[in-house]
Scaffold this active site. Structure first.
Site, PDB file in Angstrom:
ATOM      1  N   ASN A  88      34.693 -37.854  -5.182  1.00 38.38           N
ATOM      2  CA  ASN A  88      35.381 -38.860  -4.357  1.00 38.38           C
ATOM      3  C   ASN A  88      34.737 -40.231  -4.470  1.00 38.38           C
ATOM      4  O   ASN A  88      35.410 -41.257  -4.579  1.00 38.38           O
ATOM      5  CB  ASN A  88      35.400 -38.417  -2.891  1.00 38.38           C
ATOM      6  CG  ASN A  88      36.451 -37.359  -2.633  1.00 38.38           C
ATOM      7  OD1 ASN A  88      37.363 -37.176  -3.435  1.00 38.38           O
ATOM      8  ND2 ASN A  88      36.329 -36.660  -1.516  1.00 38.38           N
TER       9      ASN A  88
ATOM     10  N   ASP B 180       0.019  -3.433   7.015  1.00 37.44           N
ATOM     11  CA  ASP B 180      -0.071  -3.340   8.475  1.00 37.44           C
ATOM     12  C   ASP B 180      -1.497  -3.292   9.003  1.00 37.44           C
ATOM     13  O   ASP B 180      -1.710  -3.155  10.197  1.00 37.44           O
ATOM     14  CB  ASP B 180       0.689  -2.106   8.973  1.00 37.44           C
ATOM     15  CG  ASP B 180       0.137  -0.809   8.403  1.00 37.44           C
ATOM     16  OD1 ASP B 180      -0.837  -0.851   7.617  1.00 37.44           O
ATOM     17  OD2 ASP B 180       0.679   0.264   8.737  1.00 37.44           O
TER      18      ASP B 180
ATOM     19  N   ASP C  30       0.877  -1.166   0.000  1.00 36.41           N
ATOM     20  CA  ASP C  30       0.000   0.000   0.000  1.00 36.41           C
ATOM     21  C   ASP C  30       0.911   1.212   0.000  1.00 36.41           C
ATOM     22  O   ASP C  30       2.097   1.120   0.308  1.00 36.41           O
ATOM     23  CB  ASP C  30      -0.881  -0.017   1.254  1.00 36.41           C
ATOM     24  CG  ASP C  30      -2.053   0.950   1.135  1.00 36.41           C
ATOM     25  OD1 ASP C  30      -2.080   1.747   0.182  1.00 36.41           O
ATOM     26  OD2 ASP C  30      -2.931   0.913   2.020  1.00 36.41           O
TER      27      ASP C  30
END
Length: 846
Positions: A660, A592, A329
């Site tokens: 490995n 909010d 907003d």
């Protein structure tokens, strides 16, 4: 309840129910509340974030690979291979304790941050109002609720004024329902219990006193949570880690079964072959990944806390870094958020004391939702202005459909008047006449056009404009149906100036690859004016009316090309967020207010502020300690640092371990002996992981921070294969050197390759941690120190007494120097391969 068995609380008289719970109008006494808390326990559903120490420790050994390893140790014990079994168990214990300590620290850090945002509520205790943590609310408490509050428990309404509650979490009904005191039939379904409120709902408007009856898992929401679980939506990063795990499992199963089968066909000892295959499986697995991710996220959360961003959901940090769209907003984010009443005018645009009076009465007498516009009107009340001659009779609360608020006042002469204010179009919709001097004349097309002209003119100047209307109030209780045949009285003009630094903050977000979109309930003219003032480019505008007319497919196309969404309601905000996600964006939403909660919940990244209403804060993943885009920008940067450091561990370990394991699988077929013993593989893997703990504090190149990145499992698979195979090339060079030049015995071969393998893993981590030349990217201090320390131990191990436990032997210096030379060649080759790989990939994990 226990107090009145067999009878649902919503069908009992509130006063009798309170007495049965030992409560009254003044609530519980402190002693009674404490005793009830001990008896029923805290008012919580489930804490998914905080795990106890024992649970965290057990989680370290939940991996099937660890179970396999423990099984292998048991086999060694059964065969009296005491040293082998002790070493395997010691490495399992060491890895588990390392993971436990890191995750425990991370968990404690998150808990500390959560306490800063613990929800409180107002209750009556000992006859006075007190603010207490929601977790301490007990049956018998009298809770005081107002707009914006989350309802902390299940209970019955004792008193209410225009009390509207959103129960979408419980019933799926998006529109608020009114709650009032009374008694409801025992068999009434949840949605029909108009006298009861439930944990998980939120107050939309009005005020109420509620008697708490059920808390925690005994609430309706708690029963659902206990039955279905409360799993949160998986984040993009979490999904990536899961898919990465599947990739490793498929690779591991293929290699291990192949190696085991071949070793058995070559008539090698079954137990030794099994231990070797199990060690290969463990060696391929980055077993510290959960601990590394937890440490990296908690370190990021602590760093973000220092920068004004509180993390409520730890695993959302990577989503913040991946975010490429921020929806917000404008009020309080782009503007100061301190709205002032600039003018009160009549329909003709001249100042009007009558409109000012109506506005003051409407704003100061309403008891519903607190909002900045009413605060601005009340704040504009002059010292000498006296409203004592008016009394409030009734109120029709604001809602997001009508976008109006009405009150009924009794004037000094006893007459009643209905006064309405709200969004201009919504007020005009219920007006039949317009004020012209002291008279009311029909609101014809010419008058409507003049009202709209003034509205547009003020909107273009950046004013937010509300309409005011009135009419004589009918006798009896006022309802929404009474908002009709009103007289349009005039306009209220509000102004909210842009923040002085918002233009720079928007530009900084754009440089980080985050595009801003405004979603607001305001009209398009005001929103356009604000966007222009803060230099926000506007490619397109979509209104709430447009949204209603659009099918989903059309909206998916429209959202990408629009920067302003205006005159929208809360449900439309949700729809916009989902459409943006559907088009492939990682979407943040900043809000909010009560009307922001659905969008905050649905966004990939929900952002609120510490001054937000409870329901918005609870729906958010992050809470800003200042409503400031620059604070958010710093949070985004930290999120990207966290994301980058998590991936560094995955890049390094997946490629090195794959190389490995590929080398060992091949060597086990070619050599007349196993290239490494099971305990040597496990030690190699454990030591290589030690510096990784420091990755959380590593420095991150600027290009990781400047653009949003997303998880790409295909990219990681290609990286693992390319750099793993490159590692294997140099492993085979080492094999050739040891077999054909040194003519090494099995113990010398294993010792030499252990040193070379571990040194290449440590050194290549410095190469792959950056996309640029490794000598230009400075590693973090702790990562560098940890790498140097492990390298020194690696070179010294064959010469130390403990080395014999792992069947290592001292190596001649010329062999060690040759191994270091091979390591250097590998590092230079990896650097060259990295440049080609990134150039050909044409990607930076975006």
């Amino acid at each position: 309840t226990d107090s009145v068995p067999g009878t649902p609380y919503w069908s009992q008289d509130a006063a009798a129910l309170g007495a049965a719970l030992g409560s009254g109008p003044g609530g519980l006494s402190s002693d009674a509340a404490a005793a009830a808390l001990r008896r029923v326990g805290p008012n919580v559903i489930r804490d998914a974030t905080r795990l106890g120490a024992l649970r965290l420790l057990l989680r370290q050994v939940e991996s099937p690979l660890v179970f396999i390893l423990i099984f292998a140790a048991a086999i060694s014990l059964a065969l009296r291979q005491w040293v082998d079994s002790a070493i395997i168990l010691a490495i399992v214990l060491g890895s588990s304790l390392l993971g436990f300590l890191q995750e425990y620290r991370a968990s404690a850090a998150v808990e500390q941050l959560k306490r800063r945002l613990a929800l409180n509520c107002r209750v009556m205790r000992d006859g006075v109002e007190r603010v207490v943590p929601v977790s301490t609310v007990v049956p018998g408490d009298v809770v005081l609720l107002a707009a914006g509050n989350l309802i902390p428990a299940d209970g019955v309404v004792i008193a209410a004024a225009d009390f509207l509650v959103s129960e979408a979490a419980m019933t799926g009904e998006s529109f608020p329902v009114e709650k009032r005191p009374g008694v409801v039939a025992p068999d009434a379904p949840l949605a029909a219990r108009t006298n009861a409120v439930f944990l998980g709902a939120s107050v939309q408007s009005g005020t109420a006193k509620v008697l708490v009856v059920e808390t925690g898992l005994r609430t309706a929401f708690g029963a659902i949570a206990a039955r279905l679980g409360t799993r949160q939506q998986e984040t993009d990063f979490g999904r990536g880690v899961r898919h990465f795990g599947y990739l490793l499992i498929r690779t591991m199963v293929a290699i291990v079964l192949f190696v085991l089968l071949v070793n058995l066909l070559l008539d090698r000892p079954v137990i030794e072959s099994l231990l070797f295959a199990v060690a290969l499986a463990v060696g391929l697995s980055p077993e510290l990944l959960p601990a590394i991710v937890s440490v990296t996220l908690s370190a990021g959360a602590r760093e973000m806390s220092g920068r004004g961003v509180i993390v409520r959901r730890l695993d959302a940090i990577e989503n913040l870094g991946s975010m490429d769209l921020l929806c917000t907003d404008k009020t309080g984010t782009l503007t100061e958020g301190v709205i002032r009443l600039d003018a009160c005018t009549g329909p003709d645009g001249t100042a009007s004391q009558q409109v000012r009076l109506w506005a003051l009465l409407n704003a100061t007498l309403q008891t519903g939702m607190a909002n900045p516009l009413d605060e601005a009107i009340a704040g504009a009340k002059a010292e000498g202005e006296d409203l004592a001659g008016f009394g409030k009779v009734d109120e029709i609360p604001y809602d997001f459909v009508r976008k109006r608020l009405s009150i009924v006042v009794q004037e000094a002469d006893g007459a009643r008047r209905l006064i309405t204010k709200g969004a201009l179009d919504n007020v005009l919709a219920v007006c039949a006449t317009v004020r012209d001097g002291d008279a009311a004349v029909p609101l014809d097309d010419a008058h409507r056009a003049e009202v709209q002209r003034r509205f547009a003119e003020w909107g273009d100047q950046g004013f937010r404009v509300l309409g005011v209307a009135d009419r004589p109030a009918p006798v009896g209780r006022a309802t929404r149906d009474d908002e009709r045949d009103m007289t349009f009285s005039g306009f209220l003009l509000f102004f909210d100036p842009p923040k002085p630094d918002v233009e720079a903050a928007i530009a900084n977000l754009a440089r980080l690859g985050v595009r801003l979109k405004i979603i607001t309930g305001d009209n398009r003219r005001v929103a356009e004016h604000v966007a222009h003032m803060v230099s926000l480019p506007v490619a397109g505008i979509v209104t709430g009316a447009d949204l209603n007319a659009m099918r989903d497919e059309a909206l998916w196309h429209a959202v990408d090309h629009a920067d302003l969404f205006v005159e929208v309601d809360p449900n439309q905000k949700e729809r916009i967020i989902r459409a943006l996600q559907k088009t492939g964006h990682v979407v943040g939403y900043m809000g909010d207010g009560i009307n922001d909660a659905p969008a905050l919940h649905d966004a990939d990244v929900g952002i609120s502020v510490d001054t937000a209403v409870d329901v918005a804060r609870e729906a958010a993943d992050f809470v800003l300690l200042a409503n400031d885009l620059d604070v958010l920008r710093r949070g985004i940067e930290e999120g990207r640092v966290t994301f980058a450091n998590s991936l560094k561990y995955i890049f390094t370990t997946s490629s090195a371990n794959f190389g490995n394991m590929f080398s060992m699988a091949g060597a086990s077929l070619l050599l007349p002996f196993l290239p490494l013993l099971a305990k040597q593989i496990l030690l190699n893997n454990f030591m290589a992981d030690l510096p990784a703990i420091a990755i959380a504090s590593d420095n991150v190149d600027r290009d990781w921070i400047d653009t949003p990145h997303r998880w790409d499992i295909g990219f990681i698979r290609r990286f693992m294969i390319v750099f793993g195979l490159l590692s294997s090339v140099f492993d085979y060079v080492t094999f050739g050197f040891l077999l054909f030049i040194v003519h090494a015995s099995p113990v010398v071969f294993r010792t030499s390759w252990f040193v070379e393998s571990l040194m290449t893993q440590l050194m290549v981590a410095m190469v792959v941690r950056t996309k640029g030349p490794f000598w230009k990217s400075r590693p973090g201090r702790w990562l560098l120190l940890a790498t140097i320390a492990v390298a020194i131990v690696t070179l010294a191990l064959p010469y130390l007494p403990i080395g014999s436990l792992f069947d290592f032997v001292p190596l001649p210096p010329w062999i060690v120097l040759t191994l270091l030379g091979i390591t250097l060649l590998y590092v230079l080759s990896a650097e060259a391969a990295k440049r080609v790989f990134y150039r050909r990939s044409g990607t930076s994990l975006r």
